[in-house]
Design a protein around this motif. Structure first.
Motif, PDB file in Angstrom:
ATOM      1  N   VAL A 275       0.869  -1.180   0.000  1.00 30.92           N
ATOM      2  CA  VAL A 275       0.000   0.000   0.000  1.00 30.92           C
ATOM      3  C   VAL A 275       0.901   1.224   0.000  1.00 30.92           C
ATOM      4  O   VAL A 275       1.675   1.454   0.935  1.00 30.92           O
ATOM      5  CB  VAL A 275      -0.927  -0.017   1.229  1.00 30.92           C
ATOM      6  CG1 VAL A 275      -1.745   1.268   1.293  1.00 30.92           C
ATOM      7  CG2 VAL A 275      -1.839  -1.249   1.186  1.00 30.92           C
TER       8      VAL A 275
ATOM      9  N   ASP B 224       1.884   5.056   0.071  1.00 29.56           N
ATOM     10  CA  ASP B 224       1.756   6.493   0.386  1.00 29.56           C
ATOM     11  C   ASP B 224       0.321   6.992   0.623  1.00 29.56           C
ATOM     12  O   ASP B 224      -0.051   8.064   0.099  1.00 29.56           O
ATOM     13  CB  ASP B 224       2.405   7.333  -0.735  1.00 29.56           C
ATOM     14  CG  ASP B 224       3.901   7.085  -0.884  1.00 29.56           C
ATOM     15  OD1 ASP B 224       4.459   6.267  -0.142  1.00 29.56           O
ATOM     16  OD2 ASP B 224       4.512   7.708  -1.779  1.00 29.56           O
TER      17      ASP B 224
ATOM     18  N   GLN C 262      -1.188   8.895   2.630  1.00 32.60           N
ATOM     19  CA  GLN C 262      -0.821   9.893   3.632  1.00 32.60           C
ATOM     20  C   GLN C 262      -1.672  11.137   3.456  1.00 32.60           C
ATOM     21  O   GLN C 262      -2.178  11.423   2.363  1.00 32.60           O
ATOM     22  CB  GLN C 262       0.669  10.244   3.465  1.00 32.60           C
ATOM     23  CG  GLN C 262       1.585   9.097   3.815  1.00 32.60           C
ATOM     24  CD  GLN C 262       3.005   9.324   3.321  1.00 32.60           C
ATOM     25  OE1 GLN C 262       3.396   8.805   2.274  1.00 32.60           O
ATOM     26  NE2 GLN C 262       3.786  10.123   4.075  1.00 32.60           N
TER      27      GLN C 262
ATOM     28  N   LEU D 253       3.496  -1.301   3.948  1.00 28.04           N
ATOM     29  CA  LEU D 253       3.086   0.082   3.686  1.00 28.04           C
ATOM     30  C   LEU D 253       4.321   0.897   3.319  1.00 28.04           C
ATOM     31  O   LEU D 253       5.406   0.638   3.833  1.00 28.04           O
ATOM     32  CB  LEU D 253       2.473   0.721   4.945  1.00 28.04           C
ATOM     33  CG  LEU D 253       1.385  -0.039   5.691  1.00 28.04           C
ATOM     34  CD1 LEU D 253       0.957   0.762   6.925  1.00 28.04           C
ATOM     35  CD2 LEU D 253       0.190  -0.284   4.780  1.00 28.04           C
ATOM     36  N   THR D 254       4.137   1.908   2.466  1.00 26.44           N
ATOM     37  CA  THR D 254       5.226   2.870   2.264  1.00 26.44           C
ATOM     38  C   THR D 254       4.762   4.243   2.719  1.00 26.44           C
ATOM     39  O   THR D 254       3.570   4.544   2.759  1.00 26.44           O
ATOM     40  CB  THR D 254       5.710   2.956   0.810  1.00 26.44           C
ATOM     41  OG1 THR D 254       4.676   3.542   0.010  1.00 26.44           O
ATOM     42  CG2 THR D 254       6.078   1.582   0.262  1.00 26.44           C
ATOM     43  N   GLN D 255       5.744   5.052   3.068  1.00 22.50           N
ATOM     44  CA  GLN D 255       5.493   6.402   3.586  1.00 22.50           C
ATOM     45  C   GLN D 255       6.520   7.345   2.957  1.00 22.50           C
ATOM     46  O   GLN D 255       7.731   7.181   3.181  1.00 22.50           O
ATOM     47  CB  GLN D 255       5.628   6.362   5.119  1.00 22.50           C
ATOM     48  CG  GLN D 255       5.083   7.571   5.841  1.00 22.50           C
ATOM     49  CD  GLN D 255       5.089   7.367   7.362  1.00 22.50           C
ATOM     50  OE1 GLN D 255       5.804   6.507   7.895  1.00 22.50           O
ATOM     51  NE2 GLN D 255       4.292   8.156   8.066  1.00 22.50           N
TER      52      GLN D 255
ATOM     53  N   PHE E 240      -0.068   8.768   8.012  1.00 22.71           N
ATOM     54  CA  PHE E 240      -1.052   8.008   7.246  1.00 22.71           C
ATOM     55  C   PHE E 240      -2.425   8.632   7.466  1.00 22.71           C
ATOM     56  O   PHE E 240      -2.708   9.187   8.534  1.00 22.71           O
ATOM     57  CB  PHE E 240      -1.056   6.538   7.684  1.00 22.71           C
ATOM     58  CG  PHE E 240       0.196   5.818   7.278  1.00 22.71           C
ATOM     59  CD1 PHE E 240       0.469   5.577   5.933  1.00 22.71           C
ATOM     60  CD2 PHE E 240       1.109   5.386   8.228  1.00 22.71           C
ATOM     61  CE1 PHE E 240       1.636   4.922   5.547  1.00 22.71           C
ATOM     62  CE2 PHE E 240       2.278   4.733   7.853  1.00 22.71           C
ATOM     63  CZ  PHE E 240       2.538   4.502   6.512  1.00 22.71           C
TER      64      PHE E 240
ATOM     65  N   LEU F 154      -7.155   5.048   7.468  1.00 22.63           N
ATOM     66  CA  LEU F 154      -6.460   3.837   7.026  1.00 22.63           C
ATOM     67  C   LEU F 154      -6.174   2.956   8.236  1.00 22.63           C
ATOM     68  O   LEU F 154      -5.504   3.377   9.179  1.00 22.63           O
ATOM     69  CB  LEU F 154      -5.142   4.195   6.328  1.00 22.63           C
ATOM     70  CG  LEU F 154      -4.409   3.012   5.677  1.00 22.63           C
ATOM     71  CD1 LEU F 154      -5.125   2.556   4.406  1.00 22.63           C
ATOM     72  CD2 LEU F 154      -2.968   3.383   5.345  1.00 22.63           C
TER      73      LEU F 154
ATOM     74  N   ALA G 207      -0.123  -4.788   9.060  1.00 23.37           N
ATOM     75  CA  ALA G 207       0.993  -4.529   8.138  1.00 23.37           C
ATOM     76  C   ALA G 207       2.314  -4.942   8.775  1.00 23.37           C
ATOM     77  O   ALA G 207       2.561  -4.670   9.956  1.00 23.37           O
ATOM     78  CB  ALA G 207       1.023  -3.058   7.741  1.00 23.37           C
TER      79      ALA G 207
ATOM     80  N   ILE H 136       6.685  -0.903   7.514  1.00 21.96           N
ATOM     81  CA  ILE H 136       6.464   0.452   7.014  1.00 21.96           C
ATOM     82  C   ILE H 136       7.794   0.914   6.449  1.00 21.96           C
ATOM     83  O   ILE H 136       8.769   1.066   7.190  1.00 21.96           O
ATOM     84  CB  ILE H 136       5.982   1.410   8.119  1.00 21.96           C
ATOM     85  CG1 ILE H 136       4.626   0.952   8.667  1.00 21.96           C
ATOM     86  CG2 ILE H 136       5.899   2.842   7.575  1.00 21.96           C
ATOM     87  CD1 ILE H 136       4.141   1.769   9.865  1.00 21.96           C
TER      88      ILE H 136
ATOM     89  N   GLY I  28      -2.868   2.368  -3.791  1.00 20.35           N
ATOM     90  CA  GLY I  28      -2.507   3.609  -3.108  1.00 20.35           C
ATOM     91  C   GLY I  28      -2.302   4.786  -4.036  1.00 20.35           C
ATOM     92  O   GLY I  28      -2.947   4.915  -5.081  1.00 20.35           O
TER      93      GLY I  28
END
Ligand code: VGL
Ligand code: ZN
Length: 214
Positions: free
Chosen positions: A11, A13, A15, A48-50, A96, A100, A105, A108, A155
C-alpha cells in the motif's frame, strides 16, 4: 484472480498530504481507502510505504529560488518534477490518513529521506540505482517469483509512486499487479499515458479489486 499465502500487498503512500486537503492532494485520493480495506483481508502479507522528506528536500519547489511547483529541473540524476512541500518528516501531512486501518501490516518502508534524491519507487530512488532495501527484504523473506509471490499494489499516486514501484518490481524479477480502482492519479502532463505505456512494455498487470478472490 485467486490470492495465495505467498502474495504480498504493498500500500503506497496513503498519507494526509496526498488526500483532499493535503499539500499535494491527489483527486479522490481518500477513495482508495475503502477499496484497500475491502481486499486487505485476502492478503497474509501487507507492507506500507510512507513518503518521508526532510524540510529542505530537493524535490520541493521551495528549495529552488524562482521555481514553481510542477516545474521540471535537472538534478544530478536527470529530470525531476518539483512539488509543493509535502510529506515533511514529523508533520501531520506525512502521517497516514487517519481512516487507514491496517494494523496487520508487517513493514512500514520510508523513502525520500535523502535530501538530494527523490524516491517515487519503493525499490529504487529516482537515480534508479540507490536501493531502498525493499528488494533485499522481500528476497530474504522468501518472497520470490520462484516461490509463487506476486506483488499487488494499491494507493497513491497511480502515475508516480505506485507506477514506479510496480515497474521496479518487474526490474527485480517479481510479478507486479496494480489494483487500478484502489489507486488514484495525479495526471500531470500525460503522466498516466506515459506510465501505462511502460506497464505494457514491462509486463505490469492492471486489474480491479473485484477481480480478486480468496
Ligand atoms: C508522490 C510525488 C512526489 C507519490 C510522492 O506518492 O506518488 N508523488 N512524492
Ligand atoms: Zn514526495
Amino acid at each position: 484472480m485467486q490470492i495465495t499465502p505467498q502474495d504480498v500487498l504493498i500500500v503506497i503512500d496513503v498519507q494526509n498530504d496526498f488526500c483532499p486537503g493535503g499539500a499535494l492532494a491527489v483527486p479522490g485520493g481518500n477513495a482508495v481507502i475503502p477499496a484497500i480495506h475491502r481486499i486487505a483481508p485476502l492478503f497474509q502479507h501487507i507492507l506500507l510505504t510512507q513518503d518521508w522528506h526532510p524540510p529542505d528536500h530537493s524535490s520541493f519547489a521551495s528549495a529552488h529560488p524562482g521555481k514553481k511547483p510542477f516545474d521540471t529541473i535537472n538534478l544530478a540524476y536527470g529530470a525531476q518534477t518539483l512539488w509543493p512541500d509535502h510529506c515533511t518528516q514529523q508533520t501531520p501531512g506525512a502521517e497516514f490518513h487517519p481512516d487507514l486501518r491496517l494494523p496487520q501490516a508487517e513493514l512500514i518502508l520510508r523513502k525520500g529521506f535523502r535530501r538530494n534524491i527523490d524516491s517515487y519507487s519503493a525499490f529504487f530512488e529516482n537515480d534508479r540505482t540507490t536501493a531502498t532495501g525493499l528488494a533485499g527484504y522481500l528476497r530474504e523473506r522468501g518472497f520470490t517469483e520462484t516461490n509463487g509471490t506476486r506483488i499487488f499494489f494499491a494507493g497513491l499516486a497511480y502515475d508516480y509512486c505506485v507506477g514506479y514501484s510496480a515497474l521496479d518490481a518487474r526490474r527485480v524479477g517479481l510479478p507486479a499487479v496494480i489494483l487500478r480502482d484502489a489507486c488514484r492519479a495525479i495526471d500531470l502532463n500525460g503522466s498516466v499515458a506515459d506510465i501505462e505505456k511502460q506497464f505494457l512494455q514491462a509486463g505490469v498487470q492492471l486489474i480491479d479489486t473485484a477481480d480478486l478472490s480468496a
